[in-house]
Design an enzyme around this catalytic site. Sequence first.
Site, PDB file in Angstrom:
ATOM      1  N   LYS A 108       0.850  -1.204   0.000  1.00 17.90           N
ATOM      2  CA  LYS A 108       0.000   0.000   0.000  1.00 17.90           C
ATOM      3  C   LYS A 108       0.882   1.248   0.000  1.00 17.90           C
ATOM      4  O   LYS A 108       1.945   1.275   0.659  1.00 17.90           O
ATOM      5  CB  LYS A 108      -0.894  -0.028   1.246  1.00 17.90           C
ATOM      6  CG  LYS A 108      -1.954   1.075   1.310  1.00 17.90           C
ATOM      7  CD  LYS A 108      -2.836   0.873   2.552  1.00 17.90           C
ATOM      8  CE  LYS A 108      -3.926   1.945   2.632  1.00 17.90           C
ATOM      9  NZ  LYS A 108      -4.743   1.795   3.852  1.00 17.90           N
TER      10      LYS A 108
ATOM     11  N   SER B 279      -9.674   1.970   3.017  1.00 19.44           N
ATOM     12  CA  SER B 279      -8.779   2.747   2.189  1.00 19.44           C
ATOM     13  C   SER B 279      -7.764   1.897   1.426  1.00 19.44           C
ATOM     14  O   SER B 279      -7.085   2.412   0.533  1.00 19.44           O
ATOM     15  CB  SER B 279      -8.048   3.773   3.037  1.00 19.44           C
ATOM     16  OG  SER B 279      -7.256   3.156   4.004  1.00 19.44           O
TER      17      SER B 279
ATOM     18  N   SER C 174      -9.974  -0.402   7.206  1.00 19.39           N
ATOM     19  CA  SER C 174      -9.369  -0.250   5.880  1.00 19.39           C
ATOM     20  C   SER C 174      -8.687  -1.450   5.266  1.00 19.39           C
ATOM     21  O   SER C 174      -8.262  -1.374   4.120  1.00 19.39           O
ATOM     22  CB  SER C 174      -8.378   0.922   5.909  1.00 19.39           C
ATOM     23  OG  SER C 174      -9.105   2.120   6.062  1.00 19.39           O
TER      24      SER C 174
END
Lengths: 487, 94
Positions: A79, A154, A178
């Site tokens: 990420k 997210s 997330s």
Amino acid sequence: MKIEEMSAAALKEAVLNKELSCTDIVKAYFERIDKVESKVDAYLTLCREEAFKQAEEIDEKISKGIPVGLLAGIPIAVKDNICTDGVRTSCASKMLGDFIPPYDATVVKKLKEEDAIIIGKTNMDEFAMGSSTENSAFKKTKNPWDLSRVPGGSSGGSAAAVGSLTASLALGSDTGGSIRQPASFCGVVGLKPTYGLVSRFGLVAFSSSLDQIGPFSKTVEDSALLLQAIQGNDDLDSTSFKGDIKTDYLSSIKDGVKGMKVALPTEFFQEGLNSEIREAVLNAAELLKEMGAEIYEVSIPITNEGLSAYYMISSSEASSNLARYDGIRYGYKAPDYENIDDLMKKSRTEGFGPEVIRRIMLGTFALSSGYYDAYYNRAQKLRKKMKEEFKKVFGEFDLILSPVTPDLPFKIGEHSEDPLSMYLGDIYTVNINLAGLPAMSMPIGISKNNLPIGLQIIGPEFGEDRIFKAAYALEKKINLDYLRRDI
Amino acid sequence: MKIDKSTVDYIAKLAKLSLTDEKSEKMAEEFEAILTHFQSLNNADLEDVKIDYKDNIKSVFRKDETSVFEDKEKLFQNVKSLEGSSIKVPKIIE
């Protein structure tokens, strides 16, 4: 079976048995990326050259008989809020659009030590604030099950990469859901570890008392493999747990669920929960019962207030953590300004997206004098009580089951105009972050309109092994094919 | 609770952000909706909850040892206005 369809565990075995080379694997994954990534848009940065170079190095190690790491040859996506030395780390924000970290996050260092191959950096909601990846300053990631829908957020990019078979494993971060929510939306396994189990050094801070890095994978076994590689005390993160932790989840993962006491909180099955999701979760409970677990109902009324406490605390911590972005030492710098104050104001206002600005403002408000007691302090008290209540429940029960989201993956644009409606989707995940507990989202069913449904399995502090056992048993029992081959 | 534009403007000043009048008013509305929803924070009975930060938490200290960060140039690679190894900023003291 194609290379990209194989589990990480199977890939590793093939590499060790010299049936596949790391170069074969990386080649297959980049061919897959060239085929589908333009439709999914999971990645912000691809590390093609570096990945092939790493593959060559590991192949050489193997040919020379040098022992290789836990994740040898496995392509992994990271990420974009996790620092990678020399590779752009943008947090999907204009504010860090050209930021090149001078160091690796501890988890990245560990991945490299275990011979994993980093394929690229994935898209996300800006600064991890959001539940759909629509808040990215650069692109919108699509759900591999339906390209007109969101992958969740997210960590939407990481979930979509694993879900669309363009990464074997991925790392995400979870502050209020997330990892778990996008895992559920994309039909993959996502785990938020116990707070303190995985080092946060090198994770760009959003809400320091809630953030945790965790694994995305296709299977439960792969999740345990990746967790084993990244967990552990770190001197560079003073919030990382110093006590004894389990270092081997894989040896006990097939133990089964006989005698496990599993609780279903009544508050998580109220009105507003999609009926197909409810059915799927209750069905999972039945399957666990068939395999020897005992199912109970429990009431945890304080969980109804969790969402408010979460948004107060996380926004407050975010307002503090994001104060460092001033355009001076790194990050976006406004081109025109009159003085230092103007430079900072303009850099921040132009560099941050609307959701980030909203949360900084909300947090600043909650911490400002006159409101501190009513909002921030009160939220912290609620959090303390929440932790105690969950501790009581785990005194009696081994695991808690719940839905991950109240609804199925929504269409792109459906909630982006109304921030509150977006926040309400986090209702089942935030309490877990507040309490610091581990929780996994695993695929448990497919809806009538062919969208994946996730189940949340919550464990006590450092009870990841228990979660893996139950999840593994369910995965084998349900035996559903989640691979999105055609996109 | 009622949030007006002047509150939003004050908060923006604290957070070093500048909002246009239009955005300021929109934010005031959004805040009101969010904070009204968060009134539920008042529902829970928290009379007996004391936040004593000494609960179960021990401060962790690191040994005060210096080590050398080898590649010093890397540390400055993200600075937009570098002169030598100094960061150029607007005048601070008038």
